[in-house]
Write a protein that holds these residues in place. Sequence first.
Motif, PDB file in Angstrom:
ATOM      1  N   ALA A 105      -5.416  12.072 -41.887  1.00 49.00           N
ATOM      2  CA  ALA A 105      -4.939  10.989 -41.037  1.00 49.00           C
ATOM      3  C   ALA A 105      -3.570  11.315 -40.456  1.00 49.00           C
ATOM      4  N   TYR A 106      -2.705  11.893 -41.267  1.00 41.83           N
ATOM      5  CA  TYR A 106      -1.367  12.280 -40.799  1.00 41.83           C
ATOM      6  C   TYR A 106      -1.461  13.340 -39.711  1.00 41.83           C
ATOM      7  N   GLU A 107      -2.272  14.370 -39.941  1.00 41.78           N
ATOM      8  CA  GLU A 107      -2.422  15.429 -38.943  1.00 41.78           C
ATOM      9  C   GLU A 107      -2.974  14.875 -37.631  1.00 41.78           C
ATOM     10  N   GLY A 108      -3.993  14.018 -37.745  1.00 41.58           N
ATOM     11  CA  GLY A 108      -4.576  13.435 -36.542  1.00 41.58           C
ATOM     12  C   GLY A 108      -3.596  12.539 -35.810  1.00 41.58           C
ATOM     13  N   ALA A 109      -2.862  11.716 -36.550  1.00 38.08           N
ATOM     14  CA  ALA A 109      -1.882  10.811 -35.927  1.00 38.08           C
ATOM     15  C   ALA A 109      -0.759  11.604 -35.282  1.00 38.08           C
ATOM     16  N   GLU A 110      -0.364  12.682 -35.905  1.00 39.49           N
ATOM     17  CA  GLU A 110       0.704  13.512 -35.341  1.00 39.49           C
ATOM     18  C   GLU A 110       0.276  14.124 -34.006  1.00 39.49           C
ATOM     19  N   LYS A 111      -0.970  14.552 -33.930  1.00 44.28           N
ATOM     20  CA  LYS A 111      -1.470  15.106 -32.670  1.00 44.28           C
ATOM     21  C   LYS A 111      -1.531  14.031 -31.586  1.00 44.28           C
ATOM     22  N   VAL A 112      -1.975  12.841 -31.964  1.00 42.75           N
ATOM     23  CA  VAL A 112      -2.004  11.744 -30.992  1.00 42.75           C
ATOM     24  C   VAL A 112      -0.594  11.435 -30.507  1.00 42.75           C
ATOM     25  N   TRP A 113       0.385  11.458 -31.413  1.00 44.71           N
ATOM     26  CA  TRP A 113       1.769  11.196 -31.025  1.00 44.71           C
ATOM     27  C   TRP A 113       2.268  12.255 -30.044  1.00 44.71           C
ATOM     28  N   HIS A 114       1.901  13.514 -30.263  1.00 46.37           N
ATOM     29  CA  HIS A 114       2.311  14.577 -29.343  1.00 46.37           C
ATOM     30  C   HIS A 114       1.648  14.418 -27.974  1.00 46.37           C
ATOM     31  N   TRP A 115       0.450  13.827 -27.943  1.00 47.61           N
ATOM     32  CA  TRP A 115      -0.176  13.546 -26.636  1.00 47.61           C
ATOM     33  C   TRP A 115       0.602  12.450 -25.914  1.00 47.61           C
ATOM     34  N   SER A 280     -17.522   4.439 -37.022  1.00 50.59           N
ATOM     35  CA  SER A 280     -16.672   5.619 -36.861  1.00 50.59           C
ATOM     36  C   SER A 280     -15.380   5.271 -36.143  1.00 50.59           C
ATOM     37  N   SER A 281     -15.484   4.400 -35.124  1.00 49.08           N
ATOM     38  CA  SER A 281     -14.289   3.998 -34.369  1.00 49.08           C
ATOM     39  C   SER A 281     -13.324   3.215 -35.245  1.00 49.08           C
ATOM     40  N   LEU A 282     -13.856   2.289 -36.037  1.00 46.47           N
ATOM     41  CA  LEU A 282     -13.004   1.516 -36.935  1.00 46.47           C
ATOM     42  C   LEU A 282     -12.365   2.415 -37.992  1.00 46.47           C
ATOM     43  N   SER A 283     -13.127   3.391 -38.487  1.00 42.32           N
ATOM     44  CA  SER A 283     -12.568   4.348 -39.445  1.00 42.32           C
ATOM     45  C   SER A 283     -11.445   5.150 -38.800  1.00 42.32           C
ATOM     46  N   ALA A 284     -11.643   5.567 -37.548  1.00 40.90           N
ATOM     47  CA  ALA A 284     -10.617   6.326 -36.836  1.00 40.90           C
ATOM     48  C   ALA A 284      -9.363   5.487 -36.603  1.00 40.90           C
ATOM     49  N   VAL A 285      -9.552   4.207 -36.253  1.00 40.75           N
ATOM     50  CA  VAL A 285      -8.406   3.314 -36.051  1.00 40.75           C
ATOM     51  C   VAL A 285      -7.629   3.145 -37.358  1.00 40.75           C
ATOM     52  N   PHE A 286      -8.353   2.967 -38.456  1.00 41.03           N
ATOM     53  CA  PHE A 286      -7.693   2.842 -39.757  1.00 41.03           C
ATOM     54  C   PHE A 286      -6.963   4.140 -40.097  1.00 41.03           C
ATOM     55  N   GLY A 287      -7.614   5.289 -39.825  1.00 43.32           N
ATOM     56  CA  GLY A 287      -6.969   6.569 -40.079  1.00 43.32           C
ATOM     57  C   GLY A 287      -5.713   6.747 -39.242  1.00 43.32           C
ATOM     58  N   LEU A 288      -5.771   6.313 -37.977  1.00 47.50           N
ATOM     59  CA  LEU A 288      -4.605   6.407 -37.103  1.00 47.50           C
ATOM     60  C   LEU A 288      -3.466   5.533 -37.622  1.00 47.50           C
ATOM     61  N   ALA A 289      -3.792   4.318 -38.040  1.00 48.97           N
ATOM     62  CA  ALA A 289      -2.758   3.413 -38.563  1.00 48.97           C
ATOM     63  C   ALA A 289      -2.146   3.972 -39.844  1.00 48.97           C
ATOM     64  N   TRP A 290      -2.991   4.478 -40.732  1.00 48.04           N
ATOM     65  CA  TRP A 290      -2.509   5.051 -41.996  1.00 48.04           C
ATOM     66  C   TRP A 290      -1.632   6.266 -41.712  1.00 48.04           C
ATOM     67  N   GLY A 291      -2.101   7.135 -40.810  1.00 44.87           N
ATOM     68  CA  GLY A 291      -1.321   8.330 -40.464  1.00 44.87           C
ATOM     69  C   GLY A 291       0.003   7.976 -39.814  1.00 44.87           C
ATOM     70  N   ALA A 292       0.015   6.935 -38.971  1.00 47.80           N
ATOM     71  CA  ALA A 292       1.257   6.508 -38.326  1.00 47.80           C
ATOM     72  C   ALA A 292       2.272   6.018 -39.362  1.00 47.80           C
ATOM     73  N   VAL A 293       1.789   5.295 -40.375  1.00 50.00           N
ATOM     74  CA  VAL A 293       2.679   4.827 -41.438  1.00 50.00           C
ATOM     75  C   VAL A 293       3.267   6.021 -42.199  1.00 50.00           C
ATOM     76  N   VAL A 294       2.428   7.005 -42.487  1.00 46.38           N
ATOM     77  CA  VAL A 294       2.905   8.211 -43.179  1.00 46.38           C
ATOM     78  C   VAL A 294       3.954   8.929 -42.336  1.00 46.38           C
ATOM     79  N   MET A 295       3.696   9.044 -41.032  1.00 48.70           N
ATOM     80  CA  MET A 295       4.670   9.673 -40.138  1.00 48.70           C
ATOM     81  C   MET A 295       5.997   8.923 -40.157  1.00 48.70           C
TER      82      MET A 295
END
Length: 314
Positions: A105-115, A280-295
């Motif tokens: 989740a952190y890796e994915g959120a970090e990539k989204v942040w760089h976009w 899958s979309s809801l899981s991705a949204v949760f993963g993004l939120a979790w990764g954003a908190v970790v970031m």
Amino acid sequence: MSASFFALLDDIAVLARAAAASIDDVVAGAAKASAKAAGVVIDDAAVSPQYVQGLTPKRELPVVWKITRGSLMNKAIIIVGIMLLSTWAPWIFPWLLLAGGTYLAYEGAEKVWHWIKPSHSGTAGVEQVVERTTTDEKQMVSSAVRTDLVLSIEIMLISLANIEASSWGIRLATLIVVGLLMTVAVYGTVALLIRMDDVGFWLIKKPARWLQSIGTGLVKAMPWVFKGLTVVGALAMLWVGGHILLVNLGEVGFAAPYDLVSSIVGAVSAPGIVTWLLDSSLSAVFGLAWGAVVMLVLALFARLRFKQPAARAS
């Protein structure tokens, strides 16, 4: 005598059917586990080609082979470790999967942040890799194998969590098959991708116009292919990481997020593919939120850490 012979044949037939059933279980388990680990595999395939940038074409495939051998060794060690843990400390797996899901989740959120907010630091790492690989091949291979170790741990943990067989031997055989399949899939794809430019330039030199057109198309398409892999890899990591987090939070006693997602999906009356996409979309949204908190937590920790020397100096 003849009765004993036919009894032996019957025993052999029973063993053969059991072996065939076991092979079916291994193949089915490997297919399911491989599908669940797809997010990590795609990201691995997207990341790996950068490690051969700056090398001469003659060294690209030998270096990929060295990394492949390191990956196989990583997976062998990981499989032994998690099979022992599955016997002596199976309670640890939900926590390990939570750690793995957090990493994804952190890796994915970090990539989204760089976009969203591109920075020069995102390309600096690749430039450093290029400089390193042109001067020190062994250091580059070691770096690639270390990266593979992290991703391989995730692949094997995700795979083990999705193997339904109760037999220790079936689980072991399934993990071995998954490890081999994933390694071949990732580094076979990497080897193919890094030579596509060479194929394109070879076709451009051909006299036939249509071959030249194909060659030009390949050369122009490869940068977009790598960009596409990066996007798909990031989204897949968010989906897989989010799903792992939802399921294993429930395993350790915090089932509210998983129950919420399940209730939303269950309330939708639609074909299977639609409900799967929603889940899958809801899981991705949760993963993004979790990764954003970790970031955010890591950024705050880094800021406090760098402020401490200044505070002491004053």
